[in-house]
Enzyme design. Sequence first.
Site, short mmCIF file in Angstrom:
data_model
loop_
_atom_site.label_atom_id
_atom_site.label_comp_id
_atom_site.label_asym_id
_atom_site.label_seq_id
_atom_site.Cartn_x
_atom_site.Cartn_y
_atom_site.Cartn_z
N ASP A 145 0.81 -1.22 0.00
CA ASP A 145 0.00 0.00 0.00
C ASP A 145 0.84 1.27 0.00
O ASP A 145 0.33 2.35 0.31
CB ASP A 145 -0.93 0.00 1.22
CG ASP A 145 -2.09 -0.96 1.06
OD1 ASP A 145 -2.67 -1.01 -0.04
OD2 ASP A 145 -2.41 -1.67 2.04
N ASP A 165 -6.97 -3.84 -5.37
CA ASP A 165 -6.52 -2.56 -4.82
C ASP A 165 -5.10 -2.21 -5.26
O ASP A 165 -4.73 -1.03 -5.33
CB ASP A 165 -6.54 -2.58 -3.29
CG ASP A 165 -7.76 -3.24 -2.69
OD1 ASP A 165 -8.24 -4.23 -3.25
OD2 ASP A 165 -8.20 -2.79 -1.61
#
Length: 440
Positions: free
Chosen positions: A141, A199
Site C-alpha cells: 500500500d 486494490d
Amino acid sequence: MKTYITVLSAMFLLATGASAQRTTGQIVSDAADQLRYQASRIPEDGKFPRTLVTDYSIPEVAYHLERAPKDFYPETGMAKHPSVKDFSTVAYVNYHDWTSGFYPGSLWLAYEMTGNEDLRDLAAKYTNQLLPVSRKKDTHDLGFMVNCSYGNALRLAPDDSIKNVIVATADNLIGRFDPKVGLIRSWDWGKWNYPVIIDNMMNLQLLFNASKLTGDPKYRDIAVKHADKTMRNHFRSDYSSYHVVSYTPDGRVESRGTYQGKSHDSAWSRGQAWGLYGYTECYRETGEKRYLDQARNIASLIMRKNEAPDRVPYWDLDARTAPDSPRDASAGAICASALIELSTFVPEWEGKIYRDYAMQILDALSSDKYTAPKCANGGFILMHSTGSMPQGSEIDTPLNYADYYYLESLARLKRIQDGKTPGDWDRIAGKKIRKSKKSK
C-alpha cells in the site's frame, strides 16, 4: 476545448447547487474548514484520523451478506460483540496504516483549490510525519501512503527531498515483485500462497512516477507487467473483478475470491472502483489502448450494475437494493474521480456519458445526505462509507479515503477548467525541483 469546459463547469455548478444549495467554492471552503477542525483535534504528532469508531454485530453483518449467523461466524472469526456506533470518537492511526497518507493528501488538495497557506502548512506538517513510510517493505500500500501525501507535495511544493522519498518508496515496492509470479505481492498474511488484490492497481502510479523522476524504466516495466497479468486473471467475462487472486510459486492461479465483498462471485463496489481508476491511470502513463479499453469496459460494468438511485453505490454491486443496505461513499468518490479523467481520453459523446455519471455521484455526495455539518462527524467531510462488511468493520461511517477522492474529484474538475489534464503528472514532472535539506 472551450465548449467542453463551459459545459462541464455548468453541469457541476447546477448539480451541486440543485441539491445542496451551495456554490462549488462554498463546498470547497466548507471541506477545508472540516480538515482544519480535524487538525485541531489530533491528539499527538504521528497520528492521522482514519474513521469513527463503529462496528456491527454478527447478525447485522449476516443480514447484509444474506447468510445465516450460525454459518457466518466460523468463517470470519469475528468477535461476538454487540453493535457499536460511536459517532463521537475518532479512530486514529500511525504511519504504518495503509490509510495514513489520505489526510495529508486531503490537506494538499484543499490547499490547491483555495490557495490558503495555513492548509499548505498543515499539509507539509502531516506529510513530514510520514517519512518513515519510505523505509517500509512489509506492505504493497505504499502508493496510497506516499502518492497522496508526497506526490501531491511534489506537485504543489516541489523539493528534491520529496523526489528522494518517492524513489526510495518505489524501490521498496518493486522489492515485492516476484518475477516468477509476475506480480507485486499484496498481503503477507492470511491463508493464501501469493495474494494479489485489485486494490494493488492503485499503487502502480508510484512506479510510473519513479521512472519519470529517475529516467529508469525498471519501475514502469514492473507496473506494466503487474497491470497486464491482473487484467488477464482478475476480471470475469462481464469485466467485474474478483477482489483476491492467489498464485502458485510458478505464477499459476490457485484461487479467486473475495475478502471484503459479499461473496466470491460478487462485484465488491470499491474493488470495481479501484480497477477503473487504476487502468485509467495506466492508459494516461503508457498510451496503450488495451488499458483504455479495460477502463471503458469497467466503467460500463459499474454503470450497468449500480442500482443505487442516487448513484452512490451500495457496498457491493450485488448487495440487496434496499433502503437499509449500506452505501459506500468512498466507492462513489473513487468512481467519480476516475470517470472525470477517463472522460478526457475518449470521444466527446462518450466523455459526456462519463461526466454525467460522475456529476450525479458528486451531486449526491455534495448534498446534506452525505456531507456532514461543520464540526460534526469527527471532522470528516463525508458520511456513509463502508470499509469491510464481512469483517463487521467501518460500516456506515466516514472514511478518510472517501474524503480524499471526493476532494480529488473537485480538484480534477478545477484542473480541467484551468486547461490542464486531470492527472496533471506531466506538468508536475516538468517543474524545477527546489533543492533543500528539509523533508516535505
